[in-house]
Design an enzyme around this catalytic site. Structure first.
Site, short mmCIF file in Angstrom:
data_model
loop_
_atom_site.label_atom_id
_atom_site.label_comp_id
_atom_site.label_asym_id
_atom_site.label_seq_id
_atom_site.Cartn_x
_atom_site.Cartn_y
_atom_site.Cartn_z
N SER A 1 0.82 -1.21 0.00
CA SER A 1 0.00 0.00 0.00
C SER A 1 0.86 1.27 0.00
CB SER A 1 -0.96 -0.05 1.20
OG SER A 1 -1.91 0.97 1.14
N HIS B 1 -2.54 -1.16 -4.78
CA HIS B 1 -4.00 -1.07 -4.90
C HIS B 1 -4.45 0.38 -4.82
CE1 HIS B 1 -4.43 -0.19 -0.64
NE2 HIS B 1 -3.68 -1.24 -0.35
#
Length: 232
Positions: free
Chosen positions: A120, A143
């Site tokens: 992330s 993501h």
């Protein structure tokens, strides 16, 4: 006289060891003084804590601790380089991006090493250093930006998420060798994660995509940092 000097040196060594122990215990970081060059080892582990305090059972990296450390490292004339070790699940986007921007703006030699995971917002943190490494067993999850809690279903909310994602994408592509199209393809992949969008890449894949500079371990990272210090 010699006995007195020896006693003073022993006391000084004990004080230095106690200081190092407290440094590791309190903030998970240490200044190495016994090597060829004096470097600062900064660890970013667990979840990056931002404006909200996480539960006490969670392993966290607090941005209010990291930011002053980075300023101190940049200003300390004795510290010659910074080693950043990451094993993070991600966390607060704005806090993580703020830390990454500070690292990218440092003049001192900086090298990062991804161990375990750099997921992330850990991706911008990994590429923020002047040279980035990853071990073969590590993974990185890429993501889109997400949030928890109450979300207003209005165009302004979607616009905010888009702007935030663009900031992250721009930072990653400017500080690594990955192209924007490749990064967006990894970001918007719907065929890998069961209940989410995104992609999980391992160490070799991260290097082949240009996201991370090199595959390596601790000795490779230290050797690279020493070389950068000597060439400065």
């Amino acid at each position: 006289m010699n006995i007195k000097n020896q006693t003073e040196e022993n006391e000084k060594d004990l004080d230095e060891q106690a200081t190092l122990y407290d440094q590791i215990k309190d903030i998970g970081s240490v200044t190495t003084c016994c090597g060829k060059h004096k470097i600062y080892c900064l660890t970013i582990i667990g979840e990056i804590e931002g404006h909200s305090v996480l539960p006490p059972q969670s392993k966290t990296t607090k941005y209010e601790h990291i930011i002053p450390q980075l300023v101190s490292i940049e200003q300390d004339s004795e510290i010659e380089g910074l080693l950043i070790i990451l094993n993070t699940v991600g966390g607060d986007v704005e806090a993580g991006l703020a830390i990454a921007e500070l690292i990218a703006g440092m003049k001192k030699p900086t090298v990062s090493l991804v161990l375990g995971g750099g997921h992330s917002i850990g991706v911008p943190l990994a590429v923020a250093a002047k040279k980035s490494f990853i071990v073969g067993s590590a993974t990185m999850t890429i993501h889109p930006v997400r949030t928890t809690g109450l979300v207003l279903g209005v165009p302004q909310t979607l616009n905010y998420f888009e702007k935030m994602q663009n900031r992250i994408t721009k930072f990653v592509t400017e500080n690594s060798g990955i192209s924007e199209s490749d990064f967006m393809q990894l970001l918007m992949n719907t065929g890998e994660l069961v209940t989410d969008m995104g992609t999980v890449i391992e160490g070799k894949k991260a290097v082949s995509l240009g996201l991370i500079d090199e595959l390596g371990n601790l000795s490779d990272v230290i050797a690279c940092l020493y070389e950068m210090i000597e060439n400065k």
